[in-house]
Motif scaffolding. Structure first.
Motif, PDB file in Angstrom:
ATOM      1  N   GLY A 133       7.600  -7.312  -7.269  1.00 49.77           N
ATOM      2  CA  GLY A 133       6.818  -6.087  -7.140  1.00 49.77           C
ATOM      3  C   GLY A 133       6.523  -5.692  -8.519  1.00 49.77           C
ATOM      4  N   ALA A 174      -1.064   2.341  -3.660  1.00 52.02           N
ATOM      5  CA  ALA A 174      -0.950   1.779  -2.655  1.00 52.02           C
ATOM      6  C   ALA A 174      -1.964   0.556  -2.273  1.00 52.02           C
ATOM      7  CB  ALA A 174      -0.925   2.468  -1.130  1.00 52.02           C
ATOM      8  N   ARG A 175      -3.543   0.528  -2.926  1.00 50.29           N
ATOM      9  CA  ARG A 175      -3.972  -0.244  -2.556  1.00 50.29           C
ATOM     10  C   ARG A 175      -3.561  -1.608  -3.909  1.00 50.29           C
ATOM     11  NH1 ARG A 175      -7.392   4.215  -1.130  1.00 50.29           N
ATOM     12  NH2 ARG A 175      -7.769   5.052  -3.416  1.00 50.29           N
ATOM     13  N   HIS A 176      -3.447  -0.935  -5.734  1.00 51.50           N
ATOM     14  CA  HIS A 176      -3.257  -2.412  -6.101  1.00 51.50           C
ATOM     15  C   HIS A 176      -1.384  -2.487  -5.626  1.00 51.50           C
ATOM     16  CE1 HIS A 176      -6.632  -1.479  -9.086  1.00 51.50           C
ATOM     17  NE2 HIS A 176      -6.172  -0.662  -8.738  1.00 51.50           N
ATOM     18  N   GLY A 177      -0.425  -2.089  -4.871  1.00 49.75           N
ATOM     19  CA  GLY A 177       0.092  -2.929  -4.133  1.00 49.75           C
ATOM     20  C   GLY A 177       1.292  -2.768  -4.968  1.00 49.75           C
ATOM     21  N   LEU A 178       1.198  -1.829  -5.096  1.00 51.03           N
ATOM     22  CA  LEU A 178       2.783  -0.976  -6.333  1.00 51.03           C
ATOM     23  C   LEU A 178       3.821  -0.573  -5.121  1.00 51.03           C
ATOM     24  CD1 LEU A 178       0.840   1.687  -8.743  1.00 51.03           C
ATOM     25  CD2 LEU A 178       1.843  -0.713  -9.002  1.00 51.03           C
ATOM     26  N   VAL A 179       5.285  -0.985  -5.196  1.00 50.12           N
ATOM     27  CA  VAL A 179       5.832  -0.484  -4.730  1.00 50.12           C
ATOM     28  C   VAL A 179       7.228   0.578  -5.473  1.00 50.12           C
ATOM     29  CG1 VAL A 179       6.835  -3.108  -4.465  1.00 50.12           C
ATOM     30  CG2 VAL A 179       8.037  -1.527  -6.315  1.00 50.12           C
ATOM     31  N   ILE A 202       5.787   4.112  -0.549  1.00 50.38           N
ATOM     32  CA  ILE A 202       5.585   3.795  -2.145  1.00 50.38           C
ATOM     33  C   ILE A 202       7.356   4.550  -2.287  1.00 50.38           C
ATOM     34  CG2 ILE A 202       4.733   3.481  -4.409  1.00 50.38           C
ATOM     35  CD1 ILE A 202       2.437   3.533  -3.268  1.00 50.38           C
ATOM     36  N   GLY A 230      -3.387   0.001 -12.122  1.00 54.39           N
ATOM     37  CA  GLY A 230      -2.920  -1.032 -11.413  1.00 54.39           C
ATOM     38  C   GLY A 230      -3.929  -2.142 -13.185  1.00 54.39           C
ATOM     39  N   LYS A 256       0.726  -3.307 -15.529  1.00 58.00           N
ATOM     40  CA  LYS A 256       2.138  -3.423 -14.382  1.00 58.00           C
ATOM     41  C   LYS A 256       3.663  -3.491 -14.621  1.00 58.00           C
ATOM     42  CE  LYS A 256      -0.907  -5.102 -10.988  1.00 58.00           C
ATOM     43  NZ  LYS A 256      -1.313  -5.324  -9.363  1.00 58.00           N
TER      44      LYS A 256
END
Ligand SMILES: [Zn+2]
Ligand SMILES: [Zn+2]
Length: 300
Positions: A14, A39-44, A69, A266, A269
């Motif tokens: 991630g 959250a939409r970009h999938g960040l941890v 997150i 986003g 990363k």
């Protein structure tokens, strides 16, 4: 230490974004909106690093927790070293630390005075902008040049933020006011005494690599190798410097929402492995400090 901000290690794949701004300084997103984008970009993991303030960190921590997150309470401090402007990112800050709060309040006062000076210069240039207009637009304790720029656009004195900076606000332009800055060493010390880790922001933009060894010797913990404006070659170059000076690797988009064009979140990363290392380093340091604090409390 407020455990709202104490993250639990979350190893694995991630990405993280550890350089983000909200409307508590010169960004345009609320902490909740920012967390939603994360959250939409999938960040941890995400770190809020508003300029000279930690006011958004509690809301950011809550919003991130709801979304699963990890979050870090942080701030970005403007400093200088040997005549070079350096930005120091503080991570895992104890936002309730009294000395940190006193210092941040001083930096905010300096920022507010600077707005008055910039507006006075604009007035002398026959631009009748009012400081109250800038403060109302900024609506935060950490106003800055972008707010003056946005006010110039809002009031119809400039067509765009770029024009406001090019004509008036950039260095060497007529309404530019230099900013008082603490030294980078003072900024690092301030972060440390608030229990945090200090990383040098976007070294590729400041082009003052020669000061990195001195800052590392003075206790700098990390280097922001990943940044929106770093090319892949620059990232590789700074990863090498970080390894040579035993610095942790940090990175982030430096997203300001819609303040400076489109949102950058986003786009840059940080591989989560670097976040995990930063987190582990912080946990080890905090664990090391806790018994000593207990001993000090007993003996006093
Ligand atoms: Zn900014
Ligand atoms: Zn920034």
């Amino acid at each position: 230490m407020n455990d709202t901000f104490a993250p639990t290690p979350r190893p694995g794949p991630g990405f993280a974004d550890l350089h983000l701004h909200t409307l508590f300084s010169d960004g345009t997103f609320s902490p909740e909106e920012l967390a939603g984008h994360g959250a939409r970009h999938g960040l941890v993991a995400m770190a809020l690093t508003d300029h000279d303030t930690v006011e958004g960190c509690a809301r950011m921590a809550l919003a991130c927790r709801k979304l699963g997150i990890q979050s870090i309470a942080g701030a970005e401090l403007t400093a200088e070293q040997d005549g070079n402007e350096v930005h120091i990112l503080g991570y895992f800050l104890d936002v309730e630390d009294t000395r940190l709060q006193v210092n941040l309040r001083q930096f905010q006062t300096v920022r507010q005075n600077r707005i008055h000076e910039m507006v006075a210069r604009l007035n002398r240039l026959k631009i009748p902008l009012r400081a109250e207009t800038v403060f109302a637009l900024a609506n935060c304790h950490s106003p800055g040049r972008p707010h003056v720029g946005r006010a110039l656009v809002q009031e119809g004195f400039c067509g765009s933020l770029d024009e406001a900076f090019d004509r008036f606000l950039k260095k060497n332009r007529p309404a530019y006011v230099p900013k008082f800055k603490i030294s980078a060493l003072e900024a690092i010390a301030l972060v440390h005494q608030a229990g945090g880790l200090a990383s040098m922001a976007h070294p590729g933009l400041n082009r003052s690599d020669e000061i990195i060894p001195a800052l590392a010797a003075a206790g700098l913990d990390g280097l922001e190798c990943f940044h929106t404006k770093h090319t892949a070659a620059m990232t590789a170059y700074y990863l090498d410097i970080a390894a040579r000076h035993h610095l942790l690797v940090t990175g982030g988009s430096d997203c300001h929402g819609f303040s400076k064009g489109k949102p950058l979140i986003g786009g840059c990363k940080l591989p989560a492995v670097y976040y995990d290392r930063l987190n582990q380093h912080y946990q080890a340091k905090a664990a090391d400090r806790a018994p000593r604090a207990a001993v000090a409390a007993q003996s006093s």
